[in-house]
Design a protein around this motif. Structure first.
Motif, PDB file in Angstrom:
ATOM      1  N   GLY A 257       0.701  -1.316  -0.154  1.00  0.00           N
ATOM      2  CA  GLY A 257      -0.020  -0.033   0.126  1.00  0.00           C
ATOM      3  C   GLY A 257       0.726   1.247  -0.035  1.00  0.00           C
ATOM      4  N   LEU A 258       1.902   1.315   0.817  1.00  0.00           N
ATOM      5  CA  LEU A 258       2.830   2.513   0.966  1.00  0.00           C
ATOM      6  C   LEU A 258       3.362   2.500  -0.710  1.00  0.00           C
ATOM      7  N   VAL A 259       3.779   1.585  -1.481  1.00  0.00           N
ATOM      8  CA  VAL A 259       4.451   1.860  -2.626  1.00  0.00           C
ATOM      9  C   VAL A 259       3.204   2.366  -3.614  1.00  0.00           C
ATOM     10  N   LEU A 260       2.340   1.935  -3.440  1.00  0.00           N
ATOM     11  CA  LEU A 260       1.217   2.352  -4.450  1.00  0.00           C
ATOM     12  C   LEU A 260       1.129   3.924  -4.176  1.00  0.00           C
ATOM     13  N   ILE A 261       1.095   4.269  -2.768  1.00  0.00           N
ATOM     14  CA  ILE A 261       0.673   5.714  -2.452  1.00  0.00           C
ATOM     15  C   ILE A 261       1.993   6.310  -2.802  1.00  0.00           C
ATOM     16  N   VAL A 262       3.074   5.978  -2.776  1.00  0.00           N
ATOM     17  CA  VAL A 262       4.037   6.952  -3.167  1.00  0.00           C
ATOM     18  C   VAL A 262       4.019   7.015  -4.652  1.00  0.00           C
ATOM     19  N   VAL A 263       3.928   5.986  -5.393  1.00  0.00           N
ATOM     20  CA  VAL A 263       3.722   5.877  -7.096  1.00  0.00           C
ATOM     21  C   VAL A 263       2.714   7.169  -7.365  1.00  0.00           C
ATOM     22  N   PHE A 264       1.443   7.250  -6.808  1.00  0.00           N
ATOM     23  CA  PHE A 264       0.473   7.819  -6.948  1.00  0.00           C
ATOM     24  C   PHE A 264       0.980   9.481  -6.728  1.00  0.00           C
ATOM     25  N   GLY A 265       1.602   9.507  -5.508  1.00  0.00           N
ATOM     26  CA  GLY A 265       2.105  10.706  -4.860  1.00  0.00           C
ATOM     27  C   GLY A 265       3.057  11.444  -5.926  1.00  0.00           C
ATOM     28  N   LEU A 266       4.236  10.634  -6.565  1.00  0.00           N
ATOM     29  CA  LEU A 266       5.091  11.102  -7.263  1.00  0.00           C
ATOM     30  C   LEU A 266       4.551  11.501  -8.641  1.00  0.00           C
ATOM     31  N   GLY A 267       3.523  11.001  -9.198  1.00  0.00           N
ATOM     32  CA  GLY A 267       2.708  11.305 -10.352  1.00  0.00           C
ATOM     33  C   GLY A 267       2.202  12.920 -10.102  1.00  0.00           C
ATOM     34  N   VAL A 268       1.691  13.059  -9.243  1.00  0.00           N
ATOM     35  CA  VAL A 268       1.119  14.446  -8.681  1.00  0.00           C
ATOM     36  C   VAL A 268       2.398  15.338  -8.417  1.00  0.00           C
ATOM     37  N   LEU A 269       3.306  15.215  -7.650  1.00  0.00           N
ATOM     38  CA  LEU A 269       4.354  15.948  -7.313  1.00  0.00           C
ATOM     39  C   LEU A 269       5.399  16.208  -8.442  1.00  0.00           C
ATOM     40  N   ILE A 270       5.719  15.353  -9.370  1.00  0.00           N
ATOM     41  CA  ILE A 270       6.487  15.576 -10.537  1.00  0.00           C
ATOM     42  C   ILE A 270       5.866  16.472 -11.559  1.00  0.00           C
ATOM     43  N   THR A 271       4.696  16.156 -11.787  1.00  0.00           N
ATOM     44  CA  THR A 271       3.837  16.971 -12.792  1.00  0.00           C
ATOM     45  C   THR A 271       3.733  18.354 -12.344  1.00  0.00           C
ATOM     46  N   TRP A 272       3.435  18.466 -10.841  1.00  0.00           N
ATOM     47  CA  TRP A 272       3.295  20.037 -10.569  1.00  0.00           C
ATOM     48  C   TRP A 272       4.639  20.887 -10.487  1.00  0.00           C
ATOM     49  N   LEU A 273       5.576  20.061 -10.060  1.00  0.00           N
ATOM     50  CA  LEU A 273       6.939  20.892 -10.094  1.00  0.00           C
ATOM     51  C   LEU A 273       7.220  21.171 -11.483  1.00  0.00           C
ATOM     52  N   SER A 274       7.164  20.032 -12.490  1.00  0.00           N
ATOM     53  CA  SER A 274       7.619  20.297 -13.818  1.00  0.00           C
ATOM     54  C   SER A 274       6.742  21.433 -14.654  1.00  0.00           C
ATOM     55  N   THR A 275       5.660  21.482 -14.462  1.00  0.00           N
ATOM     56  CA  THR A 275       4.561  22.560 -14.875  1.00  0.00           C
ATOM     57  C   THR A 275       4.832  23.879 -14.310  1.00  0.00           C
ATOM     58  N   TYR A 276       5.213  23.802 -12.934  1.00  0.00           N
ATOM     59  CA  TYR A 276       5.564  25.219 -12.298  1.00  0.00           C
ATOM     60  C   TYR A 276       6.699  25.959 -12.885  1.00  0.00           C
ATOM     61  N   PHE A 277       7.862  25.105 -12.844  1.00  0.00           N
ATOM     62  CA  PHE A 277       9.452  25.830 -13.369  1.00  0.00           C
ATOM     63  C   PHE A 277       9.191  25.838 -15.124  1.00  0.00           C
ATOM     64  N   ALA A 278       8.415  25.069 -15.873  1.00  0.00           N
ATOM     65  CA  ALA A 278       8.050  25.292 -17.279  1.00  0.00           C
ATOM     66  C   ALA A 278       7.490  26.784 -17.385  1.00  0.00           C
ATOM     67  N   THR A 279       6.387  26.959 -16.718  1.00  0.00           N
ATOM     68  CA  THR A 279       5.581  27.993 -16.964  1.00  0.00           C
ATOM     69  C   THR A 279       6.480  29.103 -16.370  1.00  0.00           C
ATOM     70  N   GLN A 280       7.062  29.000 -15.498  1.00  0.00           N
ATOM     71  CA  GLN A 280       7.914  30.227 -15.101  1.00  0.00           C
ATOM     72  C   GLN A 280       9.038  30.712 -15.987  1.00  0.00           C
ATOM     73  N   ARG A 281       9.460  29.307 -16.567  1.00  0.00           N
ATOM     74  CA  ARG A 281      10.465  29.890 -17.689  1.00  0.00           C
ATOM     75  C   ARG A 281      10.064  30.644 -18.617  1.00  0.00           C
ATOM     76  N   PHE A 282       8.719  30.375 -19.342  1.00  0.00           N
ATOM     77  CA  PHE A 282       8.044  31.244 -20.341  1.00  0.00           C
ATOM     78  C   PHE A 282       7.707  32.761 -20.097  1.00  0.00           C
ATOM     79  N   LEU A 283       7.298  32.679 -18.672  1.00  0.00           N
ATOM     80  CA  LEU A 283       6.848  33.878 -18.023  1.00  0.00           C
ATOM     81  C   LEU A 283       8.147  34.974 -17.902  1.00  0.00           C
ATOM     82  N   ASN A 284       9.125  34.606 -17.838  1.00  0.00           N
ATOM     83  CA  ASN A 284      10.374  35.166 -17.826  1.00  0.00           C
ATOM     84  C   ASN A 284      11.096  35.590 -19.074  1.00  0.00           C
TER      85      ASN A 284
END
Length: 291
Positions: A257-284
């Motif tokens: 259960g812990l591995v499955l939760i970590v997998v799901f959490g990574l999907g959310v965290l990585i996409t959030w961080l990647s999009t944040y920095f990608a949009t920030q780059r084009f905004l600058n």
């Protein structure tokens, strides 16, 4: 003309979404599979160790009471995983079944000895401990010989250390690749909207206001990809458990259960961080740099 262009843009948008979901799914599935392998690798190694038998042979003059007392002693020993008493008659029958011929017909007697097959707990299947156990058992005057595969014991322990090291290296490598692949897919998706981002900025929209829809969309795509990866991993676990029930792959439900939760959490965290920095780059970026 406008309708054709709109359809083209819609197809390109769907294709971009699909590539993000697919990359998230594939990467997280591989990471999750590796995670399950890591948490079960120790159990698999222990199962293999515990299948190595130590056979204790008794002298022919050993009385049944002595043999039985030895069995009671082994039963209480902290190193014993399981044990089996093999009388010489049963051993003779096993040999006859293997070679397909009754060797006692031309020998005239049974040359085999009564014995115990002892399977040690995994923690004791190391060179130092197993030698200590062997020496203690040999103190029994009725013990004729003790046989086990010494080379296999050493080989197993050496290989487990090597495999553990390589698993750690591969895990670290795949984690880095996972972040880079998902980040690359999301950056391409944001890149196709760079003019929209700059237009919104030019009409006075704040950076957080511009970022929000892109981040929310990417997180949703990440949740879809991670959800698919979780479902696929559950399917793999059920298949392995059904095909190889002896492995007990579903025994440790908490870690699974812990591995499955970590997998799901990574999907959310990585996409959030990647999009944040990608949009920030084009905004600058300056408008001229968009081209």
């Amino acid at each position: 003309m406008s309708s054709s262009f709109d359809k083209f843009q819609k197809r390109r948008l769907i294709s971009s979404y699909f590539s993000v979901v697919l990359s998230v799914f594939l990467v997280l599935f591989l990471l999750g599979f590796l995670g399950f392998f890591i948490i079960n690798s120790q159990k698999l190694a222990n199962d293999f160790k515990e299948n190595i038998a130590m056979t204790v042979f008794f002298k022919n003059e050993a009385k049944d009471s002595i043999v039985k007392a030895f069995g009671d002693e082994i039963k209480k020993a902290p190193f014993t995983k399981s044990y089996l008493y093999v009388p010489k008659e049963a051993a003779a029958k096993q040999h006859t079944d293997i070679i397909g011929e009754d060797f006692m017909t031309f020998l005239g007697e049974n040359p085999l000895q009564n014995s115990y097959d002892i399977h040690l707990k995994a923690d004791y299947v190391v060179k130092e401990k197993i030698v200590t156990i062997e020496n203690n058992l040999r103190k029994n005057m009725m013990v004729s010989d003790i046989v086990y595969d010494k080379q296999l014991v050493n080989l197993v322990n050496d290989n487990i250390k090597k495999v553990s090291m390589w698993i750690l290296i591969i895990s670290s490598f795949l984690t880095v690749i996972a972040v880079l692949l998902i980040n690359s897919s999301l950056r391409l998706s944001i890149h196709s909207n760079r003019f929209i981002i700059k237009t919104m900025q030019m009409v006075g929209a704040t950076k957080s206001f511009i970022r929000k829809p892109f981040v929310m969309r990417s997180v949703k795509l990440g949740m879809i990809g991670a959800g698919l990866a979780v479902l696929a991993l559950i399917g793999v676990l059920i298949y392995v458990e059904t095909s190889f029930p002896n492995l007990g792959i579903l025994d440790n439900k908490l870690l699974i259960g812990l591995v499955l939760i970590v997998v799901f959490g990574l999907g959310v965290l990585i996409t959030w961080l990647s999009t944040y920095f990608a949009t920030q780059r084009f905004l600058n970026l300056r408008t001229d740099d968009l081209y």
